[in-house]
Design a protein around this motif. Structure first.
Motif, short mmCIF file in Angstrom:
data_model
loop_
_atom_site.label_atom_id
_atom_site.label_comp_id
_atom_site.label_asym_id
_atom_site.label_seq_id
_atom_site.Cartn_x
_atom_site.Cartn_y
_atom_site.Cartn_z
N THR A 108 0.86 -1.18 0.00
CA THR A 108 0.00 0.00 0.00
C THR A 108 0.90 1.23 0.00
N PRO A 109 0.85 2.03 -1.04
CA PRO A 109 1.76 3.16 -1.17
C PRO A 109 1.66 4.21 -0.07
N ASP A 110 0.55 4.26 0.65
CA ASP A 110 0.42 5.26 1.71
C ASP A 110 1.39 5.03 2.85
N MET A 111 1.87 3.81 3.02
CA MET A 111 2.78 3.52 4.12
C MET A 111 4.21 3.99 3.86
N THR A 112 4.49 4.49 2.67
CA THR A 112 5.84 4.96 2.38
C THR A 112 6.11 6.32 3.01
N HIS A 113 5.08 6.96 3.53
CA HIS A 113 5.25 8.30 4.10
C HIS A 113 5.61 8.30 5.57
N VAL A 114 5.50 7.16 6.21
CA VAL A 114 5.76 7.08 7.65
C VAL A 114 6.85 6.05 7.91
N ARG A 115 7.96 6.48 8.46
CA ARG A 115 9.11 5.59 8.63
C ARG A 115 8.91 4.56 9.73
N LYS A 116 8.90 5.03 10.96
CA LYS A 116 8.88 4.10 12.08
C LYS A 116 7.56 3.34 12.13
N HIS A 117 6.47 3.96 11.77
CA HIS A 117 5.19 3.26 11.77
C HIS A 117 5.17 2.15 10.74
N GLY A 118 5.87 2.38 9.63
CA GLY A 118 5.97 1.33 8.62
C GLY A 118 6.69 0.11 9.15
N ILE A 119 7.70 0.33 9.98
CA ILE A 119 8.42 -0.79 10.59
C ILE A 119 7.52 -1.49 11.61
N LEU A 120 6.80 -0.70 12.39
CA LEU A 120 5.94 -1.28 13.42
C LEU A 120 4.77 -2.07 12.83
N CYS A 121 4.31 -1.70 11.63
CA CYS A 121 3.18 -2.38 10.99
C CYS A 121 3.62 -3.55 10.12
N LEU A 122 4.88 -3.86 10.11
CA LEU A 122 5.42 -4.88 9.22
C LEU A 122 5.02 -6.31 9.62
N GLY A 123 4.79 -6.54 10.90
CA GLY A 123 4.53 -7.88 11.42
C GLY A 123 3.44 -8.67 10.71
N PRO A 124 2.25 -8.11 10.50
CA PRO A 124 1.20 -8.91 9.84
C PRO A 124 1.51 -9.28 8.39
N TYR A 125 2.46 -8.61 7.77
CA TYR A 125 2.75 -8.85 6.36
C TYR A 125 3.96 -9.76 6.15
N THR A 126 4.92 -9.72 7.06
CA THR A 126 6.15 -10.51 6.87
C THR A 126 6.35 -11.55 7.95
N GLY A 127 5.57 -11.51 9.00
CA GLY A 127 5.78 -12.40 10.13
C GLY A 127 6.48 -11.62 11.25
N ARG A 128 6.26 -12.08 12.46
CA ARG A 128 6.79 -11.35 13.62
C ARG A 128 8.31 -11.32 13.67
N GLU A 129 8.95 -12.42 13.31
CA GLU A 129 10.41 -12.50 13.44
C GLU A 129 11.10 -11.52 12.49
N THR A 130 10.65 -11.44 11.26
CA THR A 130 11.24 -10.49 10.31
C THR A 130 10.99 -9.06 10.75
N ALA A 131 9.79 -8.78 11.22
CA ALA A 131 9.48 -7.43 11.70
C ALA A 131 10.34 -7.06 12.90
N ARG A 132 10.54 -8.01 13.80
CA ARG A 132 11.36 -7.76 14.99
C ARG A 132 12.81 -7.50 14.58
N ARG A 133 13.34 -8.32 13.69
CA ARG A 133 14.72 -8.12 13.22
C ARG A 133 14.89 -6.78 12.52
N CYS A 134 13.89 -6.41 11.74
CA CYS A 134 13.94 -5.13 11.02
C CYS A 134 13.95 -3.97 12.01
N TYR A 135 13.08 -4.03 13.01
CA TYR A 135 13.01 -2.94 13.99
C TYR A 135 14.30 -2.85 14.82
N LEU A 136 14.82 -3.99 15.26
CA LEU A 136 16.04 -3.98 16.06
C LEU A 136 17.24 -3.47 15.26
#
Length: 177
Positions: free
Chosen positions: A56-84
């Motif tokens: 969804t192109p609207d998520m490209t405007h928000v940096r940290k929120h994009g990382i926080l919303c990553l979990g449902p799309y990539t899985g929790r482990e990938t989202a956690r690694r990305c955030y850390l």
């Protein structure tokens, strides 16, 4: 999916961390490590932007929120690694007087992590997802109306603040003589 900008940033960070043999550099290892951390964080952000552009192109405007919303799309482990990784690189980018600069070996390990994350983000969403639809759609050209949204059957009301059950409210203090 990831554009060449992210990969170019990773390659530039690699050349900063391990300059070619015989290359004379005027920057010390700590300065090069901090500059590499900045390039790696930028590469990760480009990879995230490209990922969200496909979802969804609207998520490209928000940096940290994009990382926080990553979990449902990539899985929790990938989202956690990305955030850390993003958080560690952000910390390494900032100059603080009373802290040691990041070590080149630490940033080298972050480089490998960013490369792995960019490869994961290139694959796109790994968890099936559905783009949420608006609650009520406007009427189309044929004139049919949208399906009405029904509220939940039981709406729980929140009690008003007051004294606990079984106690009476205190009277306000008397004013004047």
């Amino acid at each position: 999916m990831t554009d060449d900008t992210a990969r170019a940033d990773v390659n530039a960070a690699r050349s900063l961390l391990r300059p070619a043999a015989g290359t004379m550099t005027s920057l010390g290892p700590a300065v090069r490590a901090r500059a590499a951390a900045l390039l790696l964080r930028q590469a990760l952000e480009h990879g995230l932007d490209d990922f969200w552009q496909g979802v969804t192109p609207d998520m490209t405007h928000v940096r940290k929120h994009g990382i926080l919303c990553l979990g449902p799309y990539t899985g929790r482990e990938t989202a956690r690694r990305c955030y850390l990784t993003w958080s560690a690189l952000s910390t390494a980018c900032h100059y603080r007087v009373h802290e040691l600069p990041p070590a080149p070996t630490e940033i080298q390990s972050r480089l490998l992590e960013v490369e792995a994350l960019l490869d994961m983000l290139d694959r796109g969403p790994t968890v099936p997802y559905a783009v949420p639809s608006p609650l009520s759609a406007p009427e189309d050209a044929a004139g049919s109306s949208a399906t009405p949204v029904t509220p939940p059957a039981a709406v729980r009301s929140v009690p008003k603040p007051g004294p606990p059950p079984g106690r009476r409210a205190a009277l306000p203090p008397a004013v004047g003589p």
